[in-house]
Write an enzyme that holds these catalytic residues in place. Sequence first.
Site, PDB file in Angstrom:
ATOM      1  N   ASN A  78     -63.557  43.565   1.122  1.00  0.00           N
ATOM      2  CA  ASN A  78     -64.770  44.116   1.702  1.00  0.00           C
ATOM      3  C   ASN A  78     -65.870  43.865   0.673  1.00  0.00           C
ATOM      4  O   ASN A  78     -66.035  44.635  -0.276  1.00  0.00           O
ATOM      5  CB  ASN A  78     -64.637  45.610   2.005  1.00  0.00           C
ATOM      6  N   HIS A  84     -73.257  39.216   2.863  1.00  0.00           N
ATOM      7  CA  HIS A  84     -74.325  38.649   3.674  1.00  0.00           C
ATOM      8  C   HIS A  84     -75.186  37.620   2.948  1.00  0.00           C
ATOM      9  O   HIS A  84     -75.977  36.934   3.588  1.00  0.00           O
ATOM     10  CB  HIS A  84     -75.199  39.792   4.212  1.00  0.00           C
ATOM     11  N   ASP A  91     -68.352  30.889  -3.150  1.00  0.00           N
ATOM     12  CA  ASP A  91     -67.656  29.888  -3.982  1.00  0.00           C
ATOM     13  C   ASP A  91     -66.334  30.427  -4.515  1.00  0.00           C
ATOM     14  O   ASP A  91     -65.355  29.678  -4.614  1.00  0.00           O
ATOM     15  CB  ASP A  91     -68.551  29.469  -5.153  1.00  0.00           C
ATOM     16  N   HIS A 104     -64.402  45.031   7.128  1.00  0.00           N
ATOM     17  CA  HIS A 104     -65.593  45.888   7.085  1.00  0.00           C
ATOM     18  C   HIS A 104     -65.284  47.168   7.846  1.00  0.00           C
ATOM     19  O   HIS A 104     -64.658  47.112   8.912  1.00  0.00           O
ATOM     20  CB  HIS A 104     -66.807  45.203   7.729  1.00  0.00           C
ATOM     21  N   ILE A 105     -65.758  48.286   7.303  1.00  0.00           N
ATOM     22  CA  ILE A 105     -65.526  49.581   7.952  1.00  0.00           C
ATOM     23  C   ILE A 105     -66.334  49.657   9.243  1.00  0.00           C
ATOM     24  O   ILE A 105     -65.819  50.038  10.292  1.00  0.00           O
ATOM     25  CB  ILE A 105     -65.910  50.718   6.969  1.00  0.00           C
ATOM     26  N   SER A 106     -67.601  49.301   9.152  1.00  0.00           N
ATOM     27  CA  SER A 106     -68.446  49.197  10.345  1.00  0.00           C
ATOM     28  C   SER A 106     -68.295  47.775  10.902  1.00  0.00           C
ATOM     29  O   SER A 106     -67.571  46.956  10.328  1.00  0.00           O
ATOM     30  CB  SER A 106     -69.904  49.472   9.970  1.00  0.00           C
ATOM     31  N   ARG A 111     -74.638  45.792  14.142  1.00  0.00           N
ATOM     32  CA  ARG A 111     -75.650  46.667  13.544  1.00  0.00           C
ATOM     33  C   ARG A 111     -77.039  46.032  13.671  1.00  0.00           C
ATOM     34  O   ARG A 111     -77.158  44.811  13.815  1.00  0.00           O
ATOM     35  CB  ARG A 111     -75.271  46.968  12.090  1.00  0.00           C
ATOM     36  N   ARG A 116     -77.202  41.519   8.363  1.00  0.00           N
ATOM     37  CA  ARG A 116     -75.765  41.812   8.404  1.00  0.00           C
ATOM     38  C   ARG A 116     -74.997  40.861   9.325  1.00  0.00           C
ATOM     39  O   ARG A 116     -73.772  40.889   9.378  1.00  0.00           O
ATOM     40  CB  ARG A 116     -75.514  43.254   8.862  1.00  0.00           C
TER      41      ARG A 116
HETATM   42  C1  DQA Z   1     -69.765  46.987   5.047  1.00  0.00           C
HETATM   43  C2  DQA Z   1     -70.884  46.444   5.934  1.00  0.00           C
HETATM   44  C3  DQA Z   1     -71.975  45.817   5.097  1.00  0.00           C
HETATM   45  O1  DQA Z   1     -73.006  45.326   5.940  1.00  0.00           O
HETATM   46  C4  DQA Z   1     -72.572  46.832   4.150  1.00  0.00           C
HETATM   47  O2  DQA Z   1     -73.520  46.201   3.316  1.00  0.00           O
HETATM   48  C5  DQA Z   1     -71.561  47.566   3.365  1.00  0.00           C
HETATM   49  C6  DQA Z   1     -70.307  47.940   3.995  1.00  0.00           C
HETATM   50  C7  DQA Z   1     -68.710  47.744   5.866  1.00  0.00           C
HETATM   51  O3  DQA Z   1     -67.632  47.993   5.313  1.00  0.00           O
HETATM   52  O4  DQA Z   1     -68.961  48.125   7.012  1.00  0.00           O
HETATM   53  O5  DQA Z   1     -71.810  47.943   2.227  1.00  0.00           O
HETATM   54  O6  DQA Z   1     -69.124  45.889   4.418  1.00  0.00           O
END
Ligand code: DQA
Length: 151
Positions: A78, A84, A91, A104-106, A111, A116
Amino acid sequence: MSNTLQPVLVLNGPNLGRLGKRQPEIYGHTTLDELAAMCVGWGHALGFAVDVRQTNHEGDMVDWLNDAADKDIPVVLNAAAWTHYSYAIYDACAQLTAPLVEVHISDPSQRPEVFRHTSVVTEHAVAVVAGKGIDGYQEALSILAREVGAA
Ligand code: DQA
């Protein structure tokens, strides 16, 4: 499965050290320590020795990814905001030799912030798990288990 646990790295980027406090409406109430304990348990059940790390420093993350490349260690990543825009992370991911799963959690693609919607990690990953909260890490580890034949 052999008796020897396969090492796996679960690497977390900037601001994820504040899980549980950080925008809980988006990232939930689980802390990083709780997440780490769950990942160790989930991983163990899959035949993995999981090492969970978090850093706010990009160079540390690059060093960890380079080390994973040298040691042929599978990675759940993560990369948080670095996902982004960081070509250093791009690399480093390109050099990995064992499978990489992006988590990713979200779900960044859903979003509102357009920044993102781009990921430098996806091109190098065997799978992306997004929008499933903390459980997404369990899914990512299960995918790795299938990929490396540990489970
Ligand atoms: C994230 C999503 C990213 O856009 C954000 O910058 C994070 C957490 C997620 O786990 O949902 O810091 O990676």
